[in-house]
Design a protein around this motif. Structure first.
Motif, PDB file in Angstrom:
ATOM      1  N   ASN A 185      32.795  -0.018  42.341  1.00 14.16           N
ATOM      2  CA  ASN A 185      32.187   0.829  41.323  1.00 14.16           C
ATOM      3  C   ASN A 185      32.694   2.255  41.531  1.00 14.16           C
ATOM      4  OD1 ASN A 185      30.193   2.754  40.165  1.00 14.16           O
ATOM      5  ND2 ASN A 185      29.203   0.863  39.492  1.00 14.16           N
ATOM      6  N   HIS A 186      33.584   2.692  40.652  1.00 16.64           N
ATOM      7  CA  HIS A 186      34.229   3.983  40.842  1.00 16.64           C
ATOM      8  C   HIS A 186      33.241   5.137  40.695  1.00 16.64           C
ATOM      9  CE1 HIS A 186      34.408   4.999  36.465  1.00 16.64           C
ATOM     10  NE2 HIS A 186      34.289   3.691  36.375  1.00 16.64           N
TER      11      HIS A 186
ATOM     12  N   ASN B   4      39.771   9.131  51.873  1.00 21.25           N
ATOM     13  CA  ASN B   4      39.871   7.664  51.779  1.00 21.25           C
ATOM     14  C   ASN B   4      39.078   7.123  50.594  1.00 21.25           C
ATOM     15  OD1 ASN B   4      41.558   7.356  54.027  1.00 21.25           O
ATOM     16  ND2 ASN B   4      39.823   7.396  55.439  1.00 21.25           N
ATOM     17  N   VAL B   5      37.948   7.748  50.303  1.00 22.31           N
ATOM     18  CA  VAL B   5      37.152   7.312  49.155  1.00 22.31           C
ATOM     19  C   VAL B   5      37.898   7.603  47.855  1.00 22.31           C
ATOM     20  CG1 VAL B   5      34.979   7.598  47.918  1.00 22.31           C
ATOM     21  CG2 VAL B   5      34.997   7.615  50.417  1.00 22.31           C
ATOM     22  N   TYR B   6      38.488   8.779  47.752  1.00 19.46           N
ATOM     23  CA  TYR B   6      39.246   9.121  46.547  1.00 19.46           C
ATOM     24  C   TYR B   6      40.474   8.224  46.374  1.00 19.46           C
ATOM     25  CZ  TYR B   6      36.541  13.330  45.462  1.00 19.46           C
ATOM     26  OH  TYR B   6      35.541  14.204  45.090  1.00 19.46           O
ATOM     27  N   LYS B   7      41.056   7.775  47.461  1.00 19.06           N
ATOM     28  CA  LYS B   7      42.160   6.811  47.368  1.00 19.06           C
ATOM     29  C   LYS B   7      41.676   5.517  46.715  1.00 19.06           C
ATOM     30  CE  LYS B   7      44.924   8.294  51.369  1.00 19.06           C
ATOM     31  NZ  LYS B   7      45.378   7.902  52.734  1.00 19.06           N
TER      32      LYS B   7
ATOM     33  N   ARG C 222      42.744   3.698  43.205  1.00 19.17           N
ATOM     34  CA  ARG C 222      43.137   2.293  43.085  1.00 19.17           C
ATOM     35  C   ARG C 222      42.395   1.607  41.943  1.00 19.17           C
ATOM     36  NH1 ARG C 222      41.558  -2.700  44.274  1.00 19.17           N
ATOM     37  NH2 ARG C 222      39.540  -2.004  45.094  1.00 19.17           N
ATOM     38  N   LEU C 223      41.120   1.947  41.812  1.00 20.24           N
ATOM     39  CA  LEU C 223      40.294   1.312  40.792  1.00 20.24           C
ATOM     40  C   LEU C 223      40.553   1.864  39.392  1.00 20.24           C
ATOM     41  CD1 LEU C 223      36.897   1.229  42.723  1.00 20.24           C
ATOM     42  CD2 LEU C 223      38.329  -0.736  42.181  1.00 20.24           C
ATOM     43  N   ARG C 224      40.841   3.174  39.277  1.00 19.02           N
ATOM     44  CA  ARG C 224      40.983   3.817  37.970  1.00 19.02           C
ATOM     45  C   ARG C 224      42.271   4.646  37.890  1.00 19.02           C
ATOM     46  NH1 ARG C 224      36.799   1.613  34.812  1.00 19.02           N
ATOM     47  NH2 ARG C 224      36.758   3.471  33.511  1.00 19.02           N
ATOM     48  N   PRO C 225      43.418   4.034  38.092  1.00 21.44           N
ATOM     49  CA  PRO C 225      44.673   4.797  38.073  1.00 21.44           C
ATOM     50  C   PRO C 225      45.027   5.341  36.692  1.00 21.44           C
ATOM     51  CG  PRO C 225      45.133   2.454  38.137  1.00 21.44           C
ATOM     52  CD  PRO C 225      43.644   2.601  38.335  1.00 21.44           C
ATOM     53  N   GLU C 226      44.426   4.770  35.661  1.00 21.85           N
ATOM     54  CA  GLU C 226      44.741   5.201  34.303  1.00 21.85           C
ATOM     55  C   GLU C 226      44.069   6.505  33.914  1.00 21.85           C
ATOM     56  OE1 GLU C 226      40.887   2.875  33.946  1.00 21.85           O
ATOM     57  OE2 GLU C 226      42.728   2.804  35.145  1.00 21.85           O
TER      58      GLU C 226
ATOM     59  N   PRO D  96      43.462  10.436  34.450  1.00 22.86           N
ATOM     60  CA  PRO D  96      44.027  11.613  35.121  1.00 22.86           C
ATOM     61  C   PRO D  96      43.072  12.248  36.128  1.00 22.86           C
ATOM     62  CG  PRO D  96      44.503  11.673  32.774  1.00 22.86           C
ATOM     63  CD  PRO D  96      43.554  10.528  32.984  1.00 22.86           C
ATOM     64  N   GLN D  97      41.755  12.112  35.883  1.00 22.06           N
ATOM     65  CA  GLN D  97      40.787  12.688  36.819  1.00 22.06           C
ATOM     66  C   GLN D  97      40.943  12.090  38.215  1.00 22.06           C
ATOM     67  OE1 GLN D  97      38.189  15.231  36.209  1.00 22.06           O
ATOM     68  NE2 GLN D  97      38.679  15.157  38.384  1.00 22.06           N
ATOM     69  N   SER D  98      41.281  10.800  38.289  1.00 21.37           N
ATOM     70  CA  SER D  98      41.477  10.163  39.593  1.00 21.37           C
ATOM     71  C   SER D  98      42.622  10.825  40.342  1.00 21.37           C
ATOM     72  CB  SER D  98      41.755   8.671  39.409  1.00 21.37           C
ATOM     73  OG  SER D  98      40.695   8.031  38.724  1.00 21.37           O
ATOM     74  N   THR D  99      43.692  11.127  39.613  1.00 19.06           N
ATOM     75  CA  THR D  99      44.848  11.786  40.222  1.00 19.06           C
ATOM     76  C   THR D  99      44.484  13.191  40.693  1.00 19.06           C
ATOM     77  OG1 THR D  99      46.384  10.530  38.829  1.00 19.06           O
ATOM     78  CG2 THR D  99      47.218  12.563  39.812  1.00 19.06           C
ATOM     79  N   ARG D 100      43.766  13.920  39.853  1.00 22.80           N
ATOM     80  CA  ARG D 100      43.368  15.292  40.221  1.00 22.80           C
ATOM     81  C   ARG D 100      42.445  15.279  41.441  1.00 22.80           C
ATOM     82  NH1 ARG D 100      38.746  18.132  39.016  1.00 22.80           N
ATOM     83  NH2 ARG D 100      38.930  20.383  39.392  1.00 22.80           N
ATOM     84  N   ASP D 101      41.445  14.398  41.444  1.00 18.38           N
ATOM     85  CA  ASP D 101      40.528  14.314  42.588  1.00 18.38           C
ATOM     86  C   ASP D 101      41.285  14.041  43.878  1.00 18.38           C
ATOM     87  OD1 ASP D 101      38.229  14.798  41.125  1.00 18.38           O
ATOM     88  OD2 ASP D 101      37.762  12.688  40.823  1.00 18.38           O
ATOM     89  N   LEU D 102      42.227  13.098  43.805  1.00 13.28           N
ATOM     90  CA  LEU D 102      42.984  12.738  45.005  1.00 13.28           C
ATOM     91  C   LEU D 102      43.864  13.902  45.452  1.00 13.28           C
ATOM     92  CD1 LEU D 102      43.677  10.595  47.076  1.00 13.28           C
ATOM     93  CD2 LEU D 102      45.401   9.700  45.498  1.00 13.28           C
ATOM     94  N   ALA D 103      44.455  14.613  44.504  1.00 15.02           N
ATOM     95  CA  ALA D 103      45.291  15.764  44.844  1.00 15.02           C
ATOM     96  C   ALA D 103      44.485  16.815  45.602  1.00 15.02           C
ATOM     97  CB  ALA D 103      45.887  16.368  43.570  1.00 15.02           C
ATOM     98  N   LEU D 104      43.300  17.136  45.094  1.00 15.28           N
ATOM     99  CA  LEU D 104      42.476  18.154  45.748  1.00 15.28           C
ATOM    100  C   LEU D 104      41.969  17.666  47.107  1.00 15.28           C
ATOM    101  CD1 LEU D 104      40.461  19.488  42.675  1.00 15.28           C
ATOM    102  CD2 LEU D 104      42.581  20.364  43.669  1.00 15.28           C
ATOM    103  N   ALA D 105      41.771  16.351  47.235  1.00  9.43           N
ATOM    104  CA  ALA D 105      41.369  15.796  48.531  1.00  9.43           C
ATOM    105  C   ALA D 105      42.495  15.958  49.554  1.00  9.43           C
ATOM    106  CB  ALA D 105      40.989  14.326  48.385  1.00  9.43           C
TER     107      ALA D 105
END
Length: 360
Positions: free
Chosen positions: A128-129, A150-153, A157-161, A163-172
């Motif tokens: 559950n993302h 690790n959580v943002y990774k 994985r769950l929601r690669p489509e 852009p927010q997932s990418t931004r969150d991971l970048a800031l992490a």
């Protein structure tokens, strides 16, 4: 046994296996149901399947959870933690249990225990993302950046489509000091690589925030970056006296950021800028935000920050919407200060006073 004789296979992770089988299930359990077993032991198999389903399916969040009442009756931190260990086996399928209990210990000034409890939730195989986003927000607020990464990774994985997932991971990645990885991920948003993943335009405007955040990394850590000539020509160093960003974990949430400047003017979706240089980003009524306020040169006096929460389309199993408000003073400068505030929003049309920040 021939595969023809197998009716079904259930794989339980460590947490679910422990709930059903105790210590024997600590390494996970594979439950194989045979066709003969369905005939001979139908009642026992039905009972087991119900138990498995109860464990695997998340339970809804309840605002007045009994476990919080139980913890409140304890007489010491040690007693409260022992009680947590005792009752958590009953709540492995309630992700917000871990967040609630972490909040309980944080309120008692026991941040180390709170992080340990959140880490327990991170170890459970969640898909559950929205729960994971809420978990990552809390970990960030506790400055447990390695675990949050690790959580943002997993969210990615769950929601690669999205852009927010990418931004969150970048800031992490930025939080743990991997500035090159952070910059590269933000640049995939800036240069349009993710546009095709946002066909409905739910994240329109996120590229502007990514541009500012990439410029922030460029400003502070340029000597640790390797940029292409295209990136060198496009990205500009960013500094600003005040920056406020609101992110939230539930999709399709309407949440608005309000800032009142020292002149008494309110900057919101109704008035996104002033002659003093205040500026607000696009109004996000879908997706997960973010919404951003910034002003390059502040006036003397207090800037008051508020949130207006209108609605969720659907109440999720992860409980109320969790919002992360990140406040930067002297953004991009050597004396930068960063502060994260986490709120749970459970009432529509709720106005929340985040607080004020003063400039002399």
């Amino acid at each position: 046994m021939s595969s023809d004789g197998i009716a079904s296979i259930n794989v339980l992770n460590e947490a679910s296996g422990t709930v059903i089988y105790g210590n024997r299930g600590g390494d996970g359990v594979i439950v194989i149901t045979t066709k003969k077993g369905l005939i001979k032991h139908a009642e026992r198999i039905e009972t087991l399947n119900k138990k498995i389903n109860e464990v695997v399916q998340f339970k809804d969040w309840t605002p007045e959870a009994n476990y919080l009442k139980q913890l409140s009756t304890t007489n010491s931190i040690e007693e409260a933690y022992e009680l947590y260990l005792e009752i958590r086996k009953n709540y492995y399928n309630t992700p917000t249990f871990f967040i609630d209990v972490a909040d309980f210990f944080e309120a008692k000034k026991e941040r180390e225990i709170a992080i340990k409890i959140l880490s327990n939730l991170a170890e459970i195989e969640l898909d559950n993302h929205e729960v994971l986003r809420a978990l990552a927000y809390k970990l960030e607020s506790f400055e447990a950046y390695d675990v949050a990464l690790n959580v943002y990774k997993e969210v990615m994985r769950l929601r690669p489509e999205e852009p927010q997932s990418t931004r969150d991971l970048a800031l992490a990645y930025e939080n743990v000091g991997n500035y090159q990885k952070a910059f590269d991920l933000l640049f995939t948003i800036i240069n349009g690589d993710l546009v095709e993943k946002d066909l409905n335009g739910r994240f329109h405007g996120i590229e502007q925030l990514a541009f500012i955040e990439a410029g922030h990394i460029y400003q502070r850590y340029k000597d640790k970056l390797k940029l292409t000539s295209t990136q060198e020509g496009l990205i500009k160093p960013i500094t600003t006296d005040l920056r406020v960003v609101a992110d939230w974990n539930h999709n399709n949430t309407d949440l608005d950021l309000y800032i009142e400047n020292p002149k008494g003017e309110t900057i919101s979706y109704k008035q996104k800028s002033t002659r003093y240089g205040d500026r607000l980003s696009e109004d996000m009524t879908e997706g997960y935000g973010p919404e951003e306020y910034l002003i390059k040169e502040t006036l003397k006096g207090a800037y008051n920050i508020k949130l207006n929460y209108y609605s969720d389309t659907v109440q999720k199993i992860s409980g109320p919407t969790v919002v992360k408000v990140t406040i930067f003073k002297n953004y991009g400068k050597e004396n930068e200060i960063k502060h994260i505030i986490i709120y749970r929003l459970d009432k529509e049309e709720e106005e929340i006073e985040i607080g004020g920040i003063s400039f002399i």
